[in-house]
Design an enzyme around this catalytic site. Structure first.
Site, mmCIF file in Angstrom:
data_model
loop_
_atom_site.group_PDB
_atom_site.id
_atom_site.type_symbol
_atom_site.label_atom_id
_atom_site.label_comp_id
_atom_site.label_asym_id
_atom_site.label_seq_id
_atom_site.Cartn_x
_atom_site.Cartn_y
_atom_site.Cartn_z
ATOM 1 N N ASP A 6 0.847 -1.189 0.000
ATOM 2 C CA ASP A 6 0.000 0.000 0.000
ATOM 3 C C ASP A 6 0.885 1.242 0.000
ATOM 4 O O ASP A 6 1.983 1.234 0.542
ATOM 5 C CB ASP A 6 -0.924 0.030 1.226
ATOM 6 C CG ASP A 6 -2.176 0.858 0.976
ATOM 7 O OD1 ASP A 6 -3.257 0.259 0.788
ATOM 8 O OD2 ASP A 6 -2.079 2.111 0.954
ATOM 9 N N TYR A 14 -11.135 6.867 -16.023
ATOM 10 C CA TYR A 14 -11.418 5.637 -15.263
ATOM 11 C C TYR A 14 -11.935 4.546 -16.199
ATOM 12 O O TYR A 14 -11.461 3.409 -16.183
ATOM 13 C CB TYR A 14 -12.448 5.929 -14.169
ATOM 14 C CG TYR A 14 -12.681 4.762 -13.218
ATOM 15 C CD1 TYR A 14 -11.670 4.312 -12.387
ATOM 16 C CD2 TYR A 14 -13.924 4.117 -13.160
ATOM 17 C CE1 TYR A 14 -11.885 3.252 -11.503
ATOM 18 C CE2 TYR A 14 -14.144 3.074 -12.277
ATOM 19 C CZ TYR A 14 -13.126 2.641 -11.452
ATOM 20 O OH TYR A 14 -13.335 1.584 -10.596
HETATM 21 N N1 LIG Z 1 -16.029 -0.030 -4.344
HETATM 22 C C1 LIG Z 1 -16.593 -0.089 -5.499
HETATM 23 O O1 LIG Z 1 -17.787 0.123 -5.611
HETATM 24 C C2 LIG Z 1 -15.789 -0.453 -6.735
HETATM 25 C C3 LIG Z 1 -16.478 -0.623 -7.914
HETATM 26 C C4 LIG Z 1 -15.781 -0.978 -9.042
HETATM 27 C C5 LIG Z 1 -14.406 -1.199 -8.972
HETATM 28 N N2 LIG Z 1 -13.739 -1.005 -7.815
HETATM 29 C C6 LIG Z 1 -12.284 -1.247 -7.819
HETATM 30 O O2 LIG Z 1 -11.848 -1.709 -6.558
HETATM 31 C C7 LIG Z 1 -10.479 -1.366 -6.386
HETATM 32 C C8 LIG Z 1 -10.181 -0.672 -5.081
HETATM 33 O O3 LIG Z 1 -11.057 -1.028 -4.078
HETATM 34 P P1 LIG Z 1 -10.742 -0.696 -2.526
HETATM 35 O O4 LIG Z 1 -12.044 -0.784 -1.846
HETATM 36 O O5 LIG Z 1 -9.647 -1.571 -2.035
HETATM 37 O O6 LIG Z 1 -10.226 0.837 -2.602
HETATM 38 P P2 LIG Z 1 -9.442 1.791 -1.611
HETATM 39 O O7 LIG Z 1 -9.627 3.175 -2.137
HETATM 40 O O8 LIG Z 1 -9.805 1.511 -0.194
HETATM 41 O O9 LIG Z 1 -7.933 1.458 -1.911
HETATM 42 C C9 LIG Z 1 -7.189 0.399 -1.336
HETATM 43 C C10 LIG Z 1 -5.839 0.919 -0.975
HETATM 44 O O10 LIG Z 1 -5.109 1.377 -2.118
HETATM 45 C C11 LIG Z 1 -4.162 2.300 -1.635
HETATM 46 N N3 LIG Z 1 -3.585 3.106 -2.713
HETATM 47 C C12 LIG Z 1 -4.111 4.193 -3.317
HETATM 48 N N4 LIG Z 1 -3.266 4.653 -4.257
HETATM 49 C C13 LIG Z 1 -2.196 3.823 -4.244
HETATM 50 C C14 LIG Z 1 -0.989 3.772 -4.981
HETATM 51 N N5 LIG Z 1 -0.696 4.684 -5.919
HETATM 52 N N6 LIG Z 1 -0.118 2.771 -4.734
HETATM 53 C C15 LIG Z 1 -0.394 1.853 -3.778
HETATM 54 N N7 LIG Z 1 -1.504 1.858 -3.032
HETATM 55 C C16 LIG Z 1 -2.400 2.830 -3.262
HETATM 56 C C17 LIG Z 1 -4.921 3.124 -0.612
HETATM 57 O O11 LIG Z 1 -4.018 3.698 0.340
HETATM 58 C C18 LIG Z 1 -5.844 2.097 0.008
HETATM 59 O O12 LIG Z 1 -5.368 1.637 1.258
HETATM 60 C C19 LIG Z 1 -10.110 -0.447 -7.554
HETATM 61 O O13 LIG Z 1 -9.418 -1.158 -8.527
HETATM 62 C C20 LIG Z 1 -11.459 0.012 -8.041
HETATM 63 O O14 LIG Z 1 -11.426 0.406 -9.402
HETATM 64 C C21 LIG Z 1 -14.403 -0.620 -6.692
#
Ligand SMILES: NC(=O)c1ccc[n+]([C@@H]2O[C@H](COP(=O)([O-])OP(=O)(O)OC[C@H]3O[C@@H](n4cnc5c(N)ncnc54)[C@H](O)[C@@H]3O)[C@@H](O)[C@H]2O)c1
Length: 280
Positions: free
Chosen positions: A49, A164
């Site tokens: 992360d 996106y």
């Molecule tokens: N929640 C939804 O409804 C939804 C829907 C479609 C797709 N997604 C996909 O789910 C994934 C993320 O979901 P999540 O719930 O884990 O999100 P989140 O925003 O909680 O991210 C997970 C982690 O990624 C870390 N992060 C952010 N930028 C970073 C970087 N540059 N390098 C390393 N780490 C980084 C953040 O610190 C966070 O802890 C994405 O790929 C998103 O496109 C989510």
């Protein structure tokens, strides 16, 4: 079931960023839920992360051994170094989950180059560089499994963010390339394609309310949960999916199966173009 006993998994973006659901002590995002599930399935999980404390918090809650590593998905060197650390833990890497993703909100008229390049750097380049770094040792061992966390916005337009939608489509192309190119050498590569998930990310971006409205357009009449995403990832990661590769597993409560599509809220009006581009 402990379907990943003895394996090492690396989750890129395995912390969680945003508020917890009411009554829950731990903010749950997709990445965190995936890490917890893979550990519950027996894997030793390396959590990468950008914010080390978020990764550490995930590791603290793992059922079994884990390691938190700091990594910036937008930085190729950092991606490679994180894979090396993951591999160094037990000298093997069996499963790589590319979860991290950033979203913009800019439609075409407002799409900026910076937003486009940043989305590409994290959502696509960070994923293929990570996969490239992990692939070589997997090829030497003759086995390995990649799971990419995608979005229905990569398949159909969500009418919000051009960067996106485009980068999530490109991410699926990366997934398919890895699958087809290396299938004969024991590598599998798949994706989960997510609809509305009640994750910390959504709470961060859209506020804690609104879940009922988002759920109302879903045939199941509710949002999904990060734990349901994690269950799908665990299936694809392990041997139960031994003949599954190049697949996009839709986890959206039936939205993309519906015709006519459920009515979605109208998108916000286009912002006024900033750089003299576009016409009114
Ligand atoms: N929640 C939804 O409804 C939804 C829907 C479609 C797709 N997604 C996909 O789910 C994934 C993320 O979901 P999540 O719930 O884990 O999100 P989140 O925003 O909680 O991210 C997970 C982690 O990624 C870390 N992060 C952010 N930028 C970073 C970087 N540059 N390098 C390393 N780490 C980084 C953040 O610190 C966070 O802890 C994405 O790929 C998103 O496109 C989510």
């Amino acid at each position: 079931m402990r379907r990943l006993e003895g394996r090492v998994a690396y989750v890129l973006g395995g912390g969680s960023d945003g508020p917890a659901r009411p009554g829950e002590p731990l903010a749950m995002g997709n990445g965190r839920a995936i890490a917890l599930r893979l550990a519950a399935e027996g894997a030793c999980v390396v959590v990468g992360d950008k914010v080390l404390d978020r990764a550490r918090l995930t590791v603290e809650h793992l059922d079994g051994e884990g390691l938190a590593v700091e990594v910036d998905a937008a930085d190729p060197e950092s991606c490679r170094a994180a894979v090396e650390r993951a591999r160094g833990l037990r000298g093997r890497l069996d499963v790589v989950v590319c979860n991290v993703g950033v979203s913009g909100r800019e439609p075409l008229r407002a799409q900026s180059l910076d937003d486009w390049e940043f989305a590409d750097a994290v959502n696509v380049r960070g994923h293929w560089v990570t996969a490239q770094a992990a692939l070589e040792p997997m090829l030497q061992r003759g086995s390995g499994s990649f799971v990419f966390v995608g979005s229905t916005a990569g398949v159909r337009s969500s009418r919000r963010s051009l960067s996106y939608e485009a980068t999530k489509a490109a991410q699926l192309a990366v997934m398919r390339h890895v699958a087809v190119r290396y299938a004969a050498r024991g590598i599998r590569s798949n994706a989960v394609v997510l609809g509305n998930i009640d994750s910390a990310l959504v709470r961060r971006e859209f506020g804690s309310g609104g879940g009922d409205a988002r759920g109302a357009i879903v045939p199941m009449r509710r949002e999904g949960r990060p734990e349901e995403v994690a269950a799908a990832v665990a299936f694809l990661a392990g041997d139960d999916a031994s003949y599954v590769t190049g697949h996009s597993l839709v986890v959206d409560g039936g939205v993309s199966a519906a015709w006519p599509s459920p009515p979605a809220p109208a998108p916000a009006p286009d912002p006024v173009p900033q750089r003299g581009e576009g016409t009114s």
